[in-house]
Design a protein around this motif. Structure first.
Motif, PDB file in Angstrom:
ATOM      1  N   GLU A 141       0.789  -1.234   0.000  1.00 18.12           N
ATOM      2  CA  GLU A 141       0.000   0.000   0.000  1.00 18.12           C
ATOM      3  C   GLU A 141       0.822   1.285   0.000  1.00 18.12           C
ATOM      4  OE1 GLU A 141       0.209  -2.247   2.549  1.00 18.12           O
ATOM      5  OE2 GLU A 141       0.273  -1.250   4.490  1.00 18.12           O
ATOM      6  N   HIS A 164      -8.816  -2.883  -0.492  1.00 22.00           N
ATOM      7  CA  HIS A 164      -7.959  -3.091   0.684  1.00 22.00           C
ATOM      8  C   HIS A 164      -6.780  -2.112   0.659  1.00 22.00           C
ATOM      9  CE1 HIS A 164      -6.020  -5.684   3.831  1.00 22.00           C
ATOM     10  NE2 HIS A 164      -4.929  -5.133   3.318  1.00 22.00           N
ATOM     11  N   HIS A 191      -5.924   1.395   2.969  1.00 19.79           N
ATOM     12  CA  HIS A 191      -4.670   1.684   3.683  1.00 19.79           C
ATOM     13  C   HIS A 191      -4.206   3.122   3.474  1.00 19.79           C
ATOM     14  CE1 HIS A 191      -3.409  -1.978   5.572  1.00 19.79           C
ATOM     15  NE2 HIS A 191      -3.310  -2.683   4.465  1.00 19.79           N
ATOM     16  N   GLU A 196      -4.384  -3.389   9.391  1.00 18.95           N
ATOM     17  CA  GLU A 196      -4.927  -4.500   8.608  1.00 18.95           C
ATOM     18  C   GLU A 196      -6.382  -4.830   8.933  1.00 18.95           C
ATOM     19  OE1 GLU A 196      -3.476  -5.229   6.095  1.00 18.95           O
ATOM     20  OE2 GLU A 196      -1.406  -4.612   6.466  1.00 18.95           O
ATOM     21  N   ALA A 247      -8.328  -2.237   6.976  1.00 20.87           N
ATOM     22  CA  ALA A 247      -8.246  -2.479   5.532  1.00 20.87           C
ATOM     23  C   ALA A 247      -9.077  -3.703   5.150  1.00 20.87           C
ATOM     24  CB  ALA A 247      -6.789  -2.653   5.108  1.00 20.87           C
ATOM     25  N   TYR A 267      -5.827  -9.723  10.731  1.00 19.04           N
ATOM     26  CA  TYR A 267      -6.698  -9.272   9.637  1.00 19.04           C
ATOM     27  C   TYR A 267      -8.166  -9.601   9.935  1.00 19.04           C
ATOM     28  CZ  TYR A 267      -2.721  -8.596   6.377  1.00 19.04           C
ATOM     29  OH  TYR A 267      -1.581  -8.165   5.752  1.00 19.04           O
TER      30      TYR A 267
HETATM   31 ZN   LIG Z   1      -3.111  -4.726   4.183  1.00 18.01          ZN
END
Ligand SMILES: [Zn+2]
Length: 515
Positions: free
Chosen positions: A115, A148, A152, A171, A174, A233
């Motif tokens: 990102e 995603h 970020h 994360e 995102a 995540y």
């Molecule tokens: Zn990520």
């Protein structure tokens, strides 16, 4: 002098030097962490495949010249994703001093995507989409990965975490927004349903013996890298979804705006304190924060007392049967069967009660044979262990068509996972899962098959038990499924599910297997 270069910021000047080299100067960037800096140097086989400036932002997709057509989808969808993120956070992309949204497809790129602020790099196959060759799943994957990485740009880039102990602040957000934003762009893809299986359930299955989201034990490089796991995540995204469900989406968006604004004002470095201090009241912060500081998730133990009330208590789910306290405040919404139908209910963001470490009794307004439900819209990050009578009642409710697919999907996941962890008797769990012999919905099937797959992996050395399980699943598949897997579904969501189930029917040697 024949090479091109792009970076986080626009090119200010480009000069050919006396020695034949080219010198390129880029505009000064806002302060940013070194891990987000990027240069992309290429020869004539690469180009900006597409580029356009709207509202002061230059959007570009870079890649191999002969892949030009495949960059079109990413280029077309990106401005809508940026607009969706600006609307969701209330913070514009340009407000941080950025003007480029560059995305580059890199051959032999080892990570999935990175990102870098203003110049996101992707594995070639993640950014490029070929309508004639790629599957619907490839198309969806491209959109979700773009969402995603662009999420970020707010969570990670404009605001960067203070240390890798807080990786979930990057994360988790995102992963959550990569579903929320595309869901608004492609409502027919039922991306929220896909979140339930692909993020929420996957994470809860892994979250039995893992680290807390905010992990104080991170000092070395290796420990930092270990933080990029399914819990960071998936649990990060799932508890944000739970918080959003409790607050309602508008308040949730207001919370994110307050968090981003305060961190940007104080120098762009974030800790979880900044997030929880931005909540509208301290009592919510007290309830939310432990979900990020304690490992694991609860099992809610609920049973009917004399037909007139429910008794609720909780322990932490684990594989050792130690039944430790979870330490969490759990949001509970109770739905009891009476004359009103579940399908017509709008649960809004109401929480009926917060369950702490003590046992609670709540009145129950239903007949003695009526069913009740605790995790009403499958947003609570916990499993529910009902009394055995209620599992039976829920099965009958499903047979009568009283529960929607999302609820059926979560119930069967809970039953089978609680069988695996030893909280629910196998007989009760499998009796309940018997509703699958009538189940037509492939999303419910996907949820069940993910749980069966996990149980199967635990039974590798117990071939008798595994064979019995396989027969149970095969019989249900053969009886329930009427879909013809040789006919390729044309609707997006249905095709995504068809692809998953088509593989699984072969694992169980069902008559539907066409491979
Ligand atoms: Zn990520």
């Amino acid at each position: 002098s024949q090479l091109h270069a792009v970076s986080n910021m626009p090119v200010l000047s480009s000069t050919i030097l006396e020695n034949g080299l080219k010198s390129i100067q880029f505009s000064e960037s806002p302060p940013m962490p070194t891990y987000l800096m990027a240069w992309f140097v290429s020869d004539e086989t690469f180009d900006a495949l597409y580029s356009n400036t709207t509202s002061g932002i230059t959007y570009s997709v870079h890649g191999r010249v002969d892949l030009r057509e495949q960059g079109q989808y990413a280029f077309d969808v990106t401005p809508s994703v940026i607009a969706g993120l600006e609307s969701f956070t209330g913070v514009t992309y340009a407000s941080s001093g950025m003007s480029l949204v560059g995305q580059a497809a890199i051959p032999d790129f080892s990570a999935g995507a990175m990102e870098n602020w203003g110049l996101v790099t992707y594995r070639e196959s993640y950014l490029m989409y070929h309508p004639a060759v790629s599957s619907v799943l490839d198309k969806q994957h491209t959109l979700l990965v773009i969402a995603h990485e662009l999420a970020h740009q707010w969570f990670g880039d404009a605001v960067t975490l203070d240390w890798w102990s807080y990786t979930w602040l990057n994360e988790g957000f995102a992963r959550y927004l990569q579903y929320v934003i595309p869901n608004k762009l492609e409502p027919s893809w039922m991306i929220e349903n896909q979140f339930l299986t692909d993020v929420f359930q996957l994470s809860m299955t892994a979250d039995l013996d893992s680290h807390p989201l905010t992990n104080p034990n991170v000092t070395t490089m290796d420990e930092s890298e270990d933080m990029f796991d399914v819990v960071t995540y998936g649990k990060g995204a799932s508890i944000l979804r739970m918080f959003s469900s409790i607050l309602g989406e508008d308040s949730f968006k207001g919370w994110l705006n307050a968090y981003l604004t305060r961190v940007i004002e104080k120098g762009r470095v974030a800790t979880p304190d900044d997030l929880f201090d931005a909540l509208p009241n301290a009592s919510l912060a007290e309830k939310f924060r432990p979900w990020t500081e304690l490992a694991g998730h609860p099992v809610i133990n609920v049973s009917r007392i004399n037909g007139t009330s429910l008794s609720l208590s909780q322990v932490k789910e684990d594989l050792t049967g130690s039944r430790l306290p979870s330490g969490l405040q759990v949001p509970i919404r109770v739905f009891t069967w009476n004359t009103s139908s579940y399908q017509s209910m709008d649960f809004g963001s109401q929480v009926d009660l917060w369950l702490g470490q003590e046992t609670l009794n709540v009145p129950l307004n239903t007949t003695s044979s009526g069913w009740y439900l605790i995790n009403v819209n499958s947003t609570g990050y916990y499993r529910v262990l009902y009394d055995e009578m209620n599992w039976q009642s829920l099965r009958y409710a499903i047979t009568r068509g009283e529960l929607p697919p999302l609820v059926r999907a979560q119930l069967v996941s809970d039953a089978l996972n609680l069988l695996k962890t030893g909280y629910l008797r196998p007989q009760v769990a499998l009796d309940f899962a018997g509703f699958l012999t009538l189940e037509k919905d492939l999303h419910v099937w996907k949820s069940a098959l993910m749980a069966f797959k996990d149980i199967r992996n635990h039974l590798l050395e117990w071939t008798d038990a595994r064979d019995a399980l396989d027969m149970f699943v095969r019989d249900a598949m053969d009886t329930a499924l009427t879909i013809d897997f040789t006919v390729i579904e044309t609707r997006h969501y249905e095709r995504v599910l068809q692809m998953y189930v088509a593989k699984q029917v072969c694992v169980y040697q069902s008559k539907h297997c066409t491979a």
